[in-house]
Design a protein around this motif. Structure first.
Motif, PDB file in Angstrom:
ATOM      1  N   ALA B   3       0.823  -1.211   0.000  1.00 16.87           N
ATOM      2  CA  ALA B   3       0.000   0.000   0.000  1.00 16.87           C
ATOM      3  C   ALA B   3       0.855   1.258   0.000  1.00 16.87           C
ATOM      4  CB  ALA B   3      -0.899   0.003   1.236  1.00 16.87           C
ATOM      5  N   LEU B   4       0.456   2.187  -0.856  1.00 16.34           N
ATOM      6  CA  LEU B   4       1.068   3.506  -0.855  1.00 16.34           C
ATOM      7  C   LEU B   4       0.200   4.382   0.040  1.00 16.34           C
ATOM      8  CD1 LEU B   4       3.398   4.874  -2.527  1.00 16.34           C
ATOM      9  CD2 LEU B   4       1.608   5.774  -4.017  1.00 16.34           C
ATOM     10  N   VAL B   5       0.793   5.087   0.992  1.00 20.20           N
ATOM     11  CA  VAL B   5      -0.001   5.954   1.854  1.00 20.20           C
ATOM     12  C   VAL B   5       0.431   7.399   1.627  1.00 20.20           C
ATOM     13  CG1 VAL B   5      -0.724   6.493   4.201  1.00 20.20           C
ATOM     14  CG2 VAL B   5      -0.221   4.137   3.577  1.00 20.20           C
ATOM     15  N   ALA B   6      -0.526   8.242   1.258  1.00 17.02           N
ATOM     16  CA  ALA B   6      -0.234   9.663   1.068  1.00 17.02           C
ATOM     17  C   ALA B   6      -0.209  10.320   2.432  1.00 17.02           C
ATOM     18  CB  ALA B   6      -1.300  10.301   0.180  1.00 17.02           C
ATOM     19  N   MET B   7       0.959  10.779   2.851  1.00 15.06           N
ATOM     20  CA  MET B   7       1.118  11.354   4.184  1.00 15.06           C
ATOM     21  C   MET B   7       1.349  12.856   4.088  1.00 15.06           C
ATOM     22  SD  MET B   7       3.512   8.343   5.825  1.00 15.06           S
ATOM     23  CE  MET B   7       3.420   8.950   7.513  1.00 15.06           C
ATOM     24  N   SER B   8       0.441  13.618   4.699  1.00 10.42           N
ATOM     25  CA  SER B   8       0.558  15.074   4.626  1.00 10.42           C
ATOM     26  C   SER B   8       1.358  15.624   5.796  1.00 10.42           C
ATOM     27  CB  SER B   8      -0.832  15.698   4.632  1.00 10.42           C
ATOM     28  OG  SER B   8      -1.430  15.464   5.893  1.00 10.42           O
ATOM     29  N   GLY B   9       1.566  14.801   6.800  1.00  5.15           N
ATOM     30  CA  GLY B   9       2.218  15.292   8.010  1.00  5.15           C
ATOM     31  C   GLY B   9       1.205  15.611   9.097  1.00  5.15           C
ATOM     32  N   GLY B  10      -0.070  15.387   8.814  1.00  3.46           N
ATOM     33  CA  GLY B  10      -1.102  15.600   9.821  1.00  3.46           C
ATOM     34  C   GLY B  10      -1.423  14.308  10.564  1.00  3.46           C
ATOM     35  N   MET B  20      -2.789   0.942   8.307  1.00  2.00           N
ATOM     36  CA  MET B  20      -2.485   0.069   7.169  1.00  2.00           C
ATOM     37  C   MET B  20      -1.401  -0.917   7.551  1.00  2.00           C
ATOM     38  SD  MET B  20      -4.592   0.685   4.761  1.00  2.00           S
ATOM     39  CE  MET B  20      -3.990  -0.034   3.227  1.00  2.00           C
ATOM     40  N   LYS B  21      -0.422  -0.426   8.273  1.00  2.00           N
ATOM     41  CA  LYS B  21       0.667  -1.319   8.681  1.00  2.00           C
ATOM     42  C   LYS B  21       0.139  -2.367   9.674  1.00  2.00           C
ATOM     43  CE  LYS B  21       5.248  -1.917  10.187  1.00  2.00           C
ATOM     44  NZ  LYS B  21       6.509  -1.449  10.661  1.00  2.00           N
ATOM     45  N   GLU B  22      -0.694  -1.887  10.610  1.00  2.00           N
ATOM     46  CA  GLU B  22      -1.252  -2.781  11.619  1.00  2.00           C
ATOM     47  C   GLU B  22      -2.070  -3.903  10.975  1.00  2.00           C
ATOM     48  OE1 GLU B  22      -2.447  -0.596  15.333  1.00  2.00           O
ATOM     49  OE2 GLU B  22      -4.322  -1.628  14.851  1.00  2.00           O
ATOM     50  N   ARG B  23      -2.711  -3.563   9.843  1.00  2.00           N
ATOM     51  CA  ARG B  23      -3.533  -4.570   9.158  1.00  2.00           C
ATOM     52  C   ARG B  23      -2.690  -5.547   8.348  1.00  2.00           C
ATOM     53  NH1 ARG B  23      -8.216  -0.309   7.220  1.00  2.00           N
ATOM     54  NH2 ARG B  23      -8.774   0.284   9.351  1.00  2.00           N
ATOM     55  N   GLY B  24      -1.378  -5.384   8.446  1.00  2.00           N
ATOM     56  CA  GLY B  24      -0.501  -6.367   7.824  1.00  2.00           C
ATOM     57  C   GLY B  24      -0.050  -6.016   6.424  1.00  2.00           C
ATOM     58  N   HIS B  25      -0.350  -4.795   5.985  1.00  2.00           N
ATOM     59  CA  HIS B  25       0.090  -4.411   4.645  1.00  2.00           C
ATOM     60  C   HIS B  25       1.549  -3.965   4.667  1.00  2.00           C
ATOM     61  CE1 HIS B  25      -3.983  -4.700   3.332  1.00  2.00           C
ATOM     62  NE2 HIS B  25      -4.395  -3.767   4.175  1.00  2.00           N
ATOM     63  N   GLU B  26       2.177  -4.113   3.514  1.00  2.00           N
ATOM     64  CA  GLU B  26       3.516  -3.545   3.343  1.00  2.00           C
ATOM     65  C   GLU B  26       3.283  -2.095   2.919  1.00  2.00           C
ATOM     66  OE1 GLU B  26       7.333  -4.328   0.502  1.00  2.00           O
ATOM     67  OE2 GLU B  26       5.898  -5.958   0.751  1.00  2.00           O
ATOM     68  N   VAL B  27       3.755  -1.148   3.716  1.00  2.00           N
ATOM     69  CA  VAL B  27       3.363   0.253   3.525  1.00  2.00           C
ATOM     70  C   VAL B  27       4.540   1.116   3.087  1.00  2.00           C
ATOM     71  CG1 VAL B  27       2.502   2.300   4.724  1.00  2.00           C
ATOM     72  CG2 VAL B  27       1.495   0.070   5.209  1.00  2.00           C
ATOM     73  N   ILE B  28       4.273   1.978   2.100  1.00  2.00           N
ATOM     74  CA  ILE B  28       5.255   2.983   1.679  1.00  2.00           C
ATOM     75  C   ILE B  28       4.611   4.350   1.863  1.00  2.00           C
ATOM     76  CG2 ILE B  28       6.584   3.930  -0.253  1.00  2.00           C
ATOM     77  CD1 ILE B  28       6.569   1.142  -1.493  1.00  2.00           C
ATOM     78  N   GLY B  29       5.264   5.253   2.563  1.00  2.00           N
ATOM     79  CA  GLY B  29       4.721   6.596   2.775  1.00  2.00           C
ATOM     80  C   GLY B  29       5.263   7.578   1.741  1.00  2.00           C
ATOM     81  N   VAL B  30       4.392   8.433   1.240  1.00  2.00           N
ATOM     82  CA  VAL B  30       4.861   9.494   0.334  1.00  2.00           C
ATOM     83  C   VAL B  30       4.214  10.824   0.706  1.00  2.00           C
ATOM     84  CG1 VAL B  30       5.388   8.109  -1.715  1.00  2.00           C
ATOM     85  CG2 VAL B  30       3.073   8.965  -1.392  1.00  2.00           C
ATOM     86  N   THR B  31       4.967  11.891   0.539  1.00  2.00           N
ATOM     87  CA  THR B  31       4.421  13.231   0.648  1.00  2.00           C
ATOM     88  C   THR B  31       4.625  13.882  -0.708  1.00  2.00           C
ATOM     89  OG1 THR B  31       4.915  13.433   3.000  1.00  2.00           O
ATOM     90  CG2 THR B  31       4.671  15.488   1.772  1.00  2.00           C
TER      91      THR B  31
END
Lengths: 376, 348
Positions: B3-10, B20-31
């Motif tokens: 999963a790609l997660v759009a992270m605004s910093g909020g 998403m991570k807790e649900r077991g997904h492999e997560v990548i954060g992007v701003t």
């Protein structure tokens, strides 16, 4: 797989060992009068002498700084603000931000600044540089090796042409990216000032120097206790100076191997990329380049997404230019070489260093080819 | 799933990444870096500032997920900022954050998910996606005060299939509690309110710099066409605006119409703000097109009101006040978003 050595390269173990005593036992302030200080002062001055030997200068001509950026700032501002009425700067469009932003600052406060363009390989012509010099020019600044592309600038010819046009104009070169592979000698180069940064060739971060030819007066950027003959105030980083010099000696002794072996690794890496991605277009020129840079464009591939995927696959590379947030930005170097913003966004920089191996480069090349193919 | 997660910093997107991570997904954060000043500096206000990117980076490090800042300043400048300026110059009242969602955030990330080697995109929006027999549906977030389904009404089913809104099931208080429990540095962070590329200054001064032509002086007239005074440019006005008219008229007067062609601003009494019908443009449907009875929402946190959809016309059950062309209107059936559109024009 680390292919971002132009950003920074691993510290050589001998450097760490040389610095160690100055991070613990020899803690003195080199400016004091007592024995504790003297030990630090001795180490500092010995480092200065050794640094001078490596670049063919005299000890008094070495100003220790915090690195390339500070050295560039001191060279340009120091020359523009010194007692001479000359206030102008002439530089090239592909310089590092440490030079270009400093020039821009000087321009904003009213000093005459000329930015000379480059050809498609990123090179300036000595004649054009010399022609831009006027009676107002305090300093001409051209880097020896470009940090993004590895293009080598004809600094010897530029210094000669500038001095012929106007012997009173100072010549500065940022040799930060050159030191690994070029036998940097200030006499041969004919420059008045030269910047070095320790961490680009196996030294510690936060340590560099500016060679300042004797007789050249600079207004300091950092005023204070008058260290470095008043040219750079602030308590000395003795450990840093010792580490810097150790790295200079080691890198200078390693140059021949660097040119041959690292150059061969880069060339083979380039060959593999061009073989795997048919229209891959190097921005690094075929001649007159450093042995360790490869800036290359993959048409139709987003450079920033490729870098992200490469990171996921364990390959560390860079866009060559990045803003403070870490986002890749459109490179001013590539734009100056004639690439459009969309083309510049398709470029990636791979740089090799003293720890690079052929095996590592081969695996990395395979990964790049695979991902570039997928992202097209 | 990757999963790609759009992270605004909020706090919302921080918790979205954590869940998403807790649900077991492999997560990548992007701003996404969307806007920069003339010197390339990041904005100092709004949802995407330097310190916001720094917060996102630190949260990503805490969650031990890779994190990247991606440059989309080109798309944003052309797609959002230029449009914002053009809309105001044309007497409309744009919503740049929705435009950014539409043309940059979802487009840049969602349509390139394969390139990112991810299967889904997660964001910190307060909305829910439920998979039903007819496909995924978009529902309001459970926190009525924070529901953001209004700004997502341009999404279609294909997009929803690859989207996740992990915090839509939580109230804001619960989101903050999760963040606090995980020790995320954004747990108590205030919400961003400013338009990122305008900053904390008045948006009119931004417009003045970017579109000086929209500040041609003109006349302020009443609904009978009588000249009441002058103004310094139509871009300074929004339908329904009362403040800043700088004239004493006894009964309160409001901007009821803006004609950029003649640089005329029309003011009238409150009853002249009433709108009973909207002409729509850029109509989009989450699933099948809808007509007939819907509830419509024409402001980010406005109350949904009863209305009827007939083609590209929306008729309110009871007249509404201060509806500005350029704004988005979203259509609902119950909690479900069925579509959205831009308000092209209004009629009394």
């Amino acid at each position: 797989m680390y292919l971002d050595h132009a950003a920074t390269t691993p510290t050589r173990p001998e450097v760490v060992a040389a610095m160690e005593p100055f991070a613990s036992d020899v803690f003195g302030n080199s400016s004091g009068i007592h024995g504790v200080s003297r030990r630090a002062k001795n180490a500092l001055e010995e480092a200065r002498e050794r640094a001078a030997v490596v670049i063919g200068a005299r000890p008094i001509e070495i100003v220790f700084t915090s690195g390339g950026t500070e050295s560039d700032n001191l060279a340009l501002k120091g020359a523009a603000f010194n007692s001479s009425p000359r206030r102008g700067v002439v530089t090239a469009a592909t310089e590092h931000e440490a030079v270009l932003e400093t020039a821009d600052f000087l321009k904003r406060i009213g000093m005459p600044v000329t930015i000379v363009g480059v050809d498609a390989e990123g090179r300036v012509s000595p004649e054009e540089m010399a022609a831009a010099v006027t009676g107002e020019t305090a300093v001409v600044s051209v880097m020896l090796v470009n940090n993004e592309t590895g293009t080598v600038q004809p600094v010897i010819e530029i210094a000669r042409a500038v001095k012929e046009a106007d012997p009173d104009a100072l010549v500065h070169t940022d040799a930060v990216q050159a030191f690994n592979s070029i036998d940097v000698d200030v006499e041969e180069l004919g420059v008045d000032m030269l910047s070095l940064s320790g961490h680009k060739f196996g030294g510690p971060k936060g340590c560099g120097l500016l060679f300042v030819r004797e007789g050249t007066t600079l207004e300091p950027v950092q005023h204070g206790g008058g260290q470095e003959l008043g040219r750079r105030s602030g308590t000395h980083d003795v450990a840093g100076a010792v580490g810097l010099v150790a790295a200079m000696e080691l890198a200078a002794a390693d140059r021949e191997r660097f040119r041959l072996e690292i150059g061969a690794i880069r060339d083979e890496f380039t060959r593999l990329l061009r073989e795997g991605v048919e229209d891959a277009a190097p921005n690094t020129p075929p001649e007159g380049r450093s042995p360790h840079h490869l800036n290359i464009r993959f048409p139709g591939v987003s450079g920033q997404i490729l870098l992200m995927r490469l990171d996921q696959a364990g390959v560390a590379a860079s866009a060559g230019s990045a803003c403070q947030s870490g986002a890749a930005t459109v490179s001013h170097v590539l734009e100056a070489m004639g690439l459009g913003p969309d083309e510049a966004r398709e470029c990636v920089r791979f740089t090799f260093g003293w720890t690079s191996t052929g095996d590592e480069a081969e695996v990395a090349a395979k990964t790049v080819v695979e991902l570039a193919g997928e992202l097209r | 799933m990757k999963a790609l997660v759009a992270m605004s910093g909020g706090v919302d997107s921080s918790v979205a990444a954590a869940l998403m991570k807790e649900r077991g997904h492999e997560v990548i954060g992007v701003t996404l870096k969307l806007w920069s000043g003339p010197g390339g500096e990041a904005p100092t206000a709004g949802c995407c500032t330097v310190s916001d990117a720094e917060d996102a980076r630190r949260v990503a490090a805490q969650l031990d997920i890779p994190y990247y800042v991606l440059d989309y300043t080109g798309d944003f400048g052309g797609g959002v900022v230029d449009r914002f300026v053009a809309d105001y110059a044309a007497g409309r009242t744009p919503n740049p954050c929705i435009e950014c969602n539409r043309t940059v955030k979802f487009d840049a990330l969602l349509s390139n998910l394969d390139d990112f080697d991810c299967e889904v995109l997660a964001t910190g929006h307060h909305a829910r996606i439920e998979v039903r027999e007819r496909g995924p549906v978009l529902l309001r977030g459970v926190d009525p005060d924070k529901d953001q389904s209004y700004v997502l009404s341009m999404l279609g089913r294909d997009q929803l299939a690859r989207l996740r809104f992990p915090i839509g099931e939580l109230t804001k208080t619960q989101v903050r509690a999760v963040a606090a429990e995980l020790g995320l540095r954004t747990a108590t962070k205030a919400e961003s309110m400013d338009i990122c590329f305008v900053g904390r200054r008045d948006y009119r001064s931004f417009l003045h710099e970017r579109a000086p032509h929209a500040f041609a002086p003109g006349a302020v007239v009443d609904t009978e066409g009588r000249r009441l005074g002058d103004h310094q440019g139509v871009a300074g006005f929004t339908i329904g605006q009362r403040r800043g008219l700088r004239m004493a008229l006894g009964e309160p007067r409001y901007v009821v119409d803006i004609d950029p062609g003649t640089a005329t601003v029309v003011v009238g009494t409150r009853d002249r703000l009433a709108v009973s019908e909207l002409e729509l443009s850029a109509v989009s449907w989450v699933g099948e097109p809808v007509s007939g009875a819907v509830t419509a929402q024409y402001r980010a946190h406005g109350e949904p009101v009863g209305a009827t959809l007939e083609g590209s016309t929306l008729v309110f059950e009871t007249p509404q006040e201060a509806v500005a062309p350029g704004q988005t209107v979203s259509f609902y059936r119950g909690d479900e978003v069925v579509g959205g559109a831009l308000i092209a024009a209004t009629a009394a």
